[in-house]
Enzyme design. Structure first.
Site, short mmCIF file in Angstrom:
data_model
loop_
_atom_site.label_atom_id
_atom_site.label_comp_id
_atom_site.label_asym_id
_atom_site.label_seq_id
_atom_site.Cartn_x
_atom_site.Cartn_y
_atom_site.Cartn_z
N ASN A 75 -15.56 3.26 -21.41
CA ASN A 75 -14.50 2.28 -21.16
C ASN A 75 -13.72 2.10 -22.44
O ASN A 75 -14.25 2.29 -23.53
CB ASN A 75 -15.12 0.94 -20.71
CG ASN A 75 -14.13 0.05 -19.97
OD1 ASN A 75 -13.05 -0.20 -20.48
ND2 ASN A 75 -14.49 -0.39 -18.77
N GLN B 56 -14.99 3.50 -6.69
CA GLN B 56 -14.37 2.30 -6.14
C GLN B 56 -12.89 2.56 -5.87
O GLN B 56 -12.20 1.74 -5.26
CB GLN B 56 -14.49 1.13 -7.12
CG GLN B 56 -15.92 0.76 -7.48
CD GLN B 56 -15.97 -0.25 -8.61
OE1 GLN B 56 -15.89 -1.47 -8.38
NE2 GLN B 56 -16.09 0.22 -9.84
N ASP C 235 -7.57 6.20 -4.58
CA ASP C 235 -6.40 7.06 -4.81
C ASP C 235 -6.58 8.51 -4.40
O ASP C 235 -5.61 9.25 -4.28
CB ASP C 235 -5.95 6.96 -6.29
CG ASP C 235 -7.07 7.27 -7.29
OD1 ASP C 235 -7.10 6.65 -8.37
OD2 ASP C 235 -7.92 8.15 -6.99
N CYS D 165 -9.01 -0.71 17.99
CA CYS D 165 -9.90 0.31 18.60
C CYS D 165 -10.46 1.21 17.49
O CYS D 165 -10.27 0.93 16.31
CB CYS D 165 -9.10 1.13 19.64
SG CYS D 165 -7.92 2.29 18.93
N TYR E 111 0.84 -1.22 0.00
CA TYR E 111 0.00 0.00 0.00
C TYR E 111 0.86 1.26 0.00
O TYR E 111 0.51 2.26 -0.63
CB TYR E 111 -0.98 -0.03 1.18
CG TYR E 111 -2.20 -0.87 0.86
CD1 TYR E 111 -2.25 -2.23 1.15
CD2 TYR E 111 -3.29 -0.32 0.18
CE1 TYR E 111 -3.34 -3.02 0.81
CE2 TYR E 111 -4.40 -1.10 -0.18
CZ TYR E 111 -4.40 -2.45 0.13
OH TYR E 111 -5.48 -3.22 -0.24
N SER F 150 -14.36 -2.58 -14.63
CA SER F 150 -14.59 -3.86 -15.32
C SER F 150 -15.91 -4.48 -14.88
O SER F 150 -16.32 -5.52 -15.39
CB SER F 150 -13.43 -4.81 -15.00
OG SER F 150 -13.38 -5.04 -13.60
N CYS G 209 -7.03 1.75 13.19
CA CYS G 209 -6.54 0.69 14.08
C CYS G 209 -7.36 -0.59 13.89
O CYS G 209 -8.57 -0.55 13.69
CB CYS G 209 -6.66 1.15 15.54
SG CYS G 209 -6.09 -0.08 16.72
N HIS H 24 -15.03 1.82 -1.45
CA HIS H 24 -13.95 0.88 -1.09
C HIS H 24 -12.93 1.53 -0.17
O HIS H 24 -11.82 1.00 0.01
CB HIS H 24 -13.26 0.35 -2.36
CG HIS H 24 -14.13 -0.62 -3.10
ND1 HIS H 24 -13.85 -1.01 -4.39
CD2 HIS H 24 -15.28 -1.25 -2.76
CE1 HIS H 24 -14.79 -1.87 -4.80
NE2 HIS H 24 -15.67 -2.02 -3.82
N1 APR Z 1 -10.42 5.00 -19.81
C1 APR Z 1 -11.54 4.27 -19.52
N2 APR Z 1 -11.49 3.00 -19.07
C2 APR Z 1 -10.27 2.45 -18.92
C3 APR Z 1 -9.07 3.14 -19.21
C4 APR Z 1 -9.18 4.47 -19.68
N3 APR Z 1 -8.11 5.21 -19.99
N4 APR Z 1 -8.01 2.29 -18.95
C5 APR Z 1 -8.55 1.13 -18.52
N5 APR Z 1 -9.89 1.21 -18.51
C6 APR Z 1 -10.85 0.20 -18.07
C7 APR Z 1 -10.47 -1.23 -18.33
O1 APR Z 1 -10.90 -1.64 -19.62
C8 APR Z 1 -11.26 -1.96 -17.23
O2 APR Z 1 -12.57 -2.29 -17.69
O3 APR Z 1 -10.94 0.32 -16.67
C9 APR Z 1 -11.38 -0.92 -16.12
C10 APR Z 1 -10.53 -1.24 -14.91
O4 APR Z 1 -11.03 -2.41 -14.35
P1 APR Z 1 -10.35 -2.98 -13.02
O5 APR Z 1 -8.87 -2.93 -13.18
O6 APR Z 1 -11.03 -4.27 -12.72
O7 APR Z 1 -10.71 -1.90 -11.92
P2 APR Z 1 -12.07 -1.75 -11.12
O8 APR Z 1 -13.23 -2.10 -11.98
O9 APR Z 1 -12.06 -0.40 -10.50
O10 APR Z 1 -11.92 -2.85 -9.96
C11 APR Z 1 -12.93 -2.88 -8.97
O11 APR Z 1 -11.59 -4.45 -7.74
O12 APR Z 1 -9.48 -5.06 -7.03
C12 APR Z 1 -10.67 -4.49 -6.64
O13 APR Z 1 -11.03 -2.96 -4.90
C13 APR Z 1 -10.46 -3.08 -6.17
O14 APR Z 1 -11.89 -1.16 -6.47
C14 APR Z 1 -11.27 -2.25 -7.15
C15 APR Z 1 -12.30 -3.24 -7.66
#
Ligand code: APR
Length: 238
Positions: free
Chosen positions: A212, A103, A106, A132, A69, A192, A129, A121
């Protein structure tokens, strides 16, 4: 790239909307240089969630979890919001009833200037902690010892994030459900749509616009699927 016609229809639908909800995922921060989880170059290609993003992983090896992290904090700290984050700030300023559900951990939406953010998230810039109720905003990129001890009780502090298998923050989740169910349009950006319950929100919405770079499991069910990078498409929608 999304067609001009789809962009026009999406822009009109958003400008006419009395209330808008937005759900963002890691994809909106990709153009800021922050790795996503799935897809090309995704974090889960090189790391196993069960080793780094579960309570069991933390109980087993809190040092390694914290190192991961802190590495992610350093990437984010060296980065900044992109045009996609900023376009959502403009959209929020144009709509009285606007809720941004993210989600992402950052904090780039905060740094861009978004105000009404529901972090389902958690937040990588929070530490809390394990034992506590102590918690704090925490910009630390390193600690004298890992895991850092709670200043109140001495037990380990953990990142203020939701790990796999953990419940989402109850009040935040209830507000997210309400915002989506009351929204005229849900704009889904850079996710995704594979992680639940966050992905459930998409099925609750009346009218969904997806942004996307590639098709997702919900693309065939949304009203408008705009294919392309959010850093280019979102500015074209406001
Ligand atoms: N513009 C738009 N979409 C994009 C871009 C971009 N420049 N680059 C990547 N993507 C898309 C990818 O195609 C994918 O569908 O962003 C998506 C990212 O998917 P993940 O990596 O699965 O991220 P996310 O959906 O936020 O994951 C959900 O999973 O691991 C856990 O807690 C974590 O919050 C996260 C959760």
């Amino acid at each position: 790239m999304a067609g001009e016609c789809e962009l026009t229809v999406a822009r009109e639908r958003l400008s006419e909307a009395a209330s808008i909800a937005v759900l963002t995922g890691a994809g909106i921060s990709a153009e800021s240089g922050i790795p996503t989880f799935r897809g090309a170059g995704g974090l889960w290609k090189n790391y196993r969630p069960e080793d780094l993003a579960t309570p069991e992983a933390f109980a087993r090896d809190s040092r390694t979890v914290w190192e991961w992290y802190l590495w992610r904090r350093s990437l984010i700290d060296a980065s900044g919001p992109n045009a996609g984050h900023r376009a959502l700030v403009t959209m929020e300023q144009q709509h009285a009833r606007f809720t941004l559900i993210t989600q992402n951990l950052d904090g780039l939406h905060d740094r861009a200037g978004s105000r009404r953010i529901l972090k389902v998230h958690g937040d990588i810039w929070q530490s809390r902690c394990v034992a506590c109720s102590y918690q704090r905003k925490d910009r630390a990129l390193e600690y004298p010892e890992l895991p850092p001890p709670c200043p109140e009780c001495g037990e380990p502090l953990r990142p203020g994030v939701v790990w796999f298998g953990e419940a989402l923050p109850r009040i935040v989740w209830a507000e997210a459900e309400r915002a989506v169910s009351q929204a005229d349009v849900l704009l889904v950006v850079g996710t995704s749509a594979q992680v639940y319950p966050a992905a459930c929100l998409i099925g609750m919405a009346r009218f969904v616009i997806e942004v996307n770079v590639e098709a997702t499991p919900v693309s065939s069910r949304v009203a408008i699927a705009l294919q392309g990078p959010s850093g280019e498409i979102l500015p074209a929608l406001v």
